[in-house]
Design an enzyme around this catalytic site. Structure first.
Site, PDB file in Angstrom:
ATOM      1  N   LYS A  84       0.836  -1.258  -0.289  1.00 13.27           N
ATOM      2  CA  LYS A  84      -0.043  -0.007  -0.031  1.00 13.27           C
ATOM      3  C   LYS A  84       1.099   1.312   0.114  1.00 13.27           C
ATOM      4  CE  LYS A  84      -3.835   2.230   2.456  1.00 13.27           C
ATOM      5  NZ  LYS A  84      -4.711   1.973   3.988  1.00 13.27           N
ATOM      6  N   SER A 159      -9.787   2.348   3.246  1.00 14.61           N
ATOM      7  CA  SER A 159      -9.044   3.136   2.243  1.00 14.61           C
ATOM      8  C   SER A 159      -8.036   2.164   1.294  1.00 14.61           C
ATOM      9  CB  SER A 159      -8.023   3.863   2.768  1.00 14.61           C
ATOM     10  OG  SER A 159      -7.029   3.539   3.560  1.00 14.61           O
ATOM     11  N   SER A 183      -9.536  -0.176   7.429  1.00 13.08           N
ATOM     12  CA  SER A 183      -9.027  -0.006   5.956  1.00 13.08           C
ATOM     13  C   SER A 183      -8.499  -1.173   5.391  1.00 13.08           C
ATOM     14  CB  SER A 183      -8.209   1.139   5.919  1.00 13.08           C
ATOM     15  OG  SER A 183      -8.785   2.422   5.939  1.00 13.08           O
TER      16      SER A 183
END
Length: 516
Positions: A84, A159, A183
């Site tokens: 990420k 997210s 997330s």
């Protein structure tokens, strides 16, 4: 084995094939790069693909294996991974999906990246996210929106939608995410992946770009419970560079997952959280969850209802604490030291203050600005005690709810997300509706407790549903056993993993490709 067959394997199976020299790490990485090239026009999971670096890292592992240098080697060595873009990577751009960090190349690695490199896992690239991890749909990225592999007209959650979609679309067998209010787990539920939030402090946050420091936690994304256990064991442990790191060894997570695969849960008490269900939860989500609970009972677990009366206040308290910490952490992006710098427009005095204002106006998106403003308000004189102080008191009550619930049960369970994946744009104009996607995941972040989402099957709309486990702080292994047991029972019922029902047209052109 064809490329299509290879990339659908679990990370642990890929690792077995590497050890048996049925494939090389270079062949495996190249297969994943081929899938990324084919899938990205449809999925948009990656912001950066580091093909050259990944192949170099794969070659280094292959040389070690050929030389017999396997002592102490991680079980996942040689298996590629996606990261990420909230986690800094030396030599690979790290942007947090924000214009304000566009083009920034970190001079150092996060602790988790150091561990991954030392263990020999090639890094495929950086995945998309909501800007500075602020969102529940990955629609708030400054660069692109990531699509859900199950239906590319729908969001993958957020997210960390990029990491979840990359794993679900077979672009990567493993990924890292960050979980501030769900997330990792909420995208896991929406894409049918396994997402884990470790105990707060169980995995170093050094090198994770801070959103809300008391809530953020790095964790694994995978397609199986065992893969997540192996990855969490690899990245976990004490780090003196992180002041919140727990000075204790990583618990035996993989052993717990392998024990769970035997599907014997006699003597385990499972707590059904009364407040995380009912009104607001999609009927198909509740149906799959209830079926999962019955399977836990069939394997010998005793299911008891537990009440956590302050959980309904977790969402409201979170949206005071989190923006307050966001407003503090994002103050460093001022155009002075690194990242974007925008000078004031013609006719405006060129002062430092005006430059900072112009930079932040141009560099931050609407959702980030919204949360900064909320946080500044909550921390302002005259409101601090009424808002931030009260929210912290609610946080203490949530921690006590967990403690009392764990006196009655070994693990707690709930649906992960109230609904399946929604269509792009459905909630962009209604921030409150968007925030409600995290109603079941936020309590674990508020308490610092570990939690995990695993695929529970498909809802009536043909989209994935998540089943969530909570465990006591610093007892992450406790949730791995029932999670692995439920995964095994569900897969026997389905006739294979949930991914067998995923249509992946981007793989069609790779059917004839092969790895040795």
């Amino acid at each position: 084995m064809s490329t299509t067959e290879l990339v659908k394997e679990s990370a642990s199976e890929m690792a077995r094939q590497l050890r048996a020299k049925e494939i090389s790490s270079r062949e495996l990485v190249q297969a994943q790069l081929d899938v990324i090239e084919a899938a990205e026009p449809s999925i948009d999971a990656f912001l950066q693909v580091s093909a050259d670096q990944a192949l170099e890292q794969a070659d280094a592992f292959d040389r070690r294996l050929a030389a017999g240098e396997t002592e102490g080697m991680s079980e996942l060595a040689g298996v590629p991974i996606a990261i990420k873009d909230m986690i800094v990577t030396k030599g690979i751009p790290t942007t947090a999906a924000s214009r304000i960090l566009e083009g920034w190349v970190p001079p150092y690695d996060a602790t988790v990246i150091e561990k991954i490199k030392a263990a020999g896992l090639p890094i495929l690239g950086k995945t998309n996210l909501d800007e500075f991890a602020q969102g529940s749909s990955t629609e708030h990225s400054a660069y692109k929106s990531t699509h859900n592999p199950w239906d590319t007209e729908r969001v993958p959650g957020g997210s960390g939608g990029g990491s979840a979609s990359a794993v679900a679309a077979f672009e990567a067998p493993l990924a890292l995410g960050t979980d501030t209010g769900g997330s990792i787990r909420q995208p896991g539920a929406l894409t049918g992946t396994v997402g884990v939030k470790p105990t707060y402090g169980g995995v170093s946050r050094f090198g994770a770009i801070a959103m809300a420091s008391s809530l953020d936690q790095i964790g694994p994304v995978s397609r199986s419970v065992l893969d997540s256990a192996l990855l969490q064991e690899l990245i976990g442990g004490y780090d003196r560079r992180d002041s919140t790191s727990i000075p204790k060894p990583v618990p035996p997570l993989a052993a717990a997952a392998r024990e769970g695969m035997k599907r014997d849960l006699k003597g385990m008490k499972v707590g059904l959280v009364k407040e995380l269900g009912g009104e607001g939860y999609q009927p198909g989500v509740e149906a799959r969850f209830n079926e999962g609970v019955r399977l836990l009972e069939d394997m010998g677990a005793e299911v008891v209802e537990v009440s956590c009366p302050h959980f309904p206040y977790a969402l409201a308290a979170y949206y005071i604490i989190m923006p307050s910490e966001v407003s503090s952490n994002l103050a460093r992006y001022d155009g002075m030291r690194y990242g974007m710098r925008v000078m004031p427009p013609e006719g405006v005095e060129r002062t430092a203050a005006n430059m900072m204002s112009a930079t932040r106006e141009a560099g931050f998106g609407d959702e980030v600005k919204r949360r900064i403003i909320l946080g500044i308000y909550a921390l302002s004189a005259g409101y601090y005690d009424a808002w931030y102080g009260s929210a912290q008191k609610v946080r203490t009550l949530i921690i006590r709810d967990f403690e009392q619930a764990f006196e009655k049960a070994d693990v707690l369970v709930s649906p992960t997300s109230p609904t399946t994946a929604f269509k792009f744009g459905d909630k962009m104009d209604d921030p409150l509706a968007m925030y409600l996607n995290d109603v079941a995941t936020i309590p674990a972040n508020m308490a610092g407790s570990p939690a995990m989402s695993i695929p529970a099957g498909l809802s009536d709309d043909g989209l994935p549903v998540g089943f969530q486990f909570f465990a006591p702080q610093m007892r992450d292994e406790v949730m791995y056993k029932p999670a692995a047991a439920l995964e095994a029972a569900l897969q026997e019922q389905w006739g294979g993993p949930v991914f067998k029902d995923l249509k992946a047209p981007w793989l069609d052109g790779l059917t004839n490709g092969s790895a040795k």
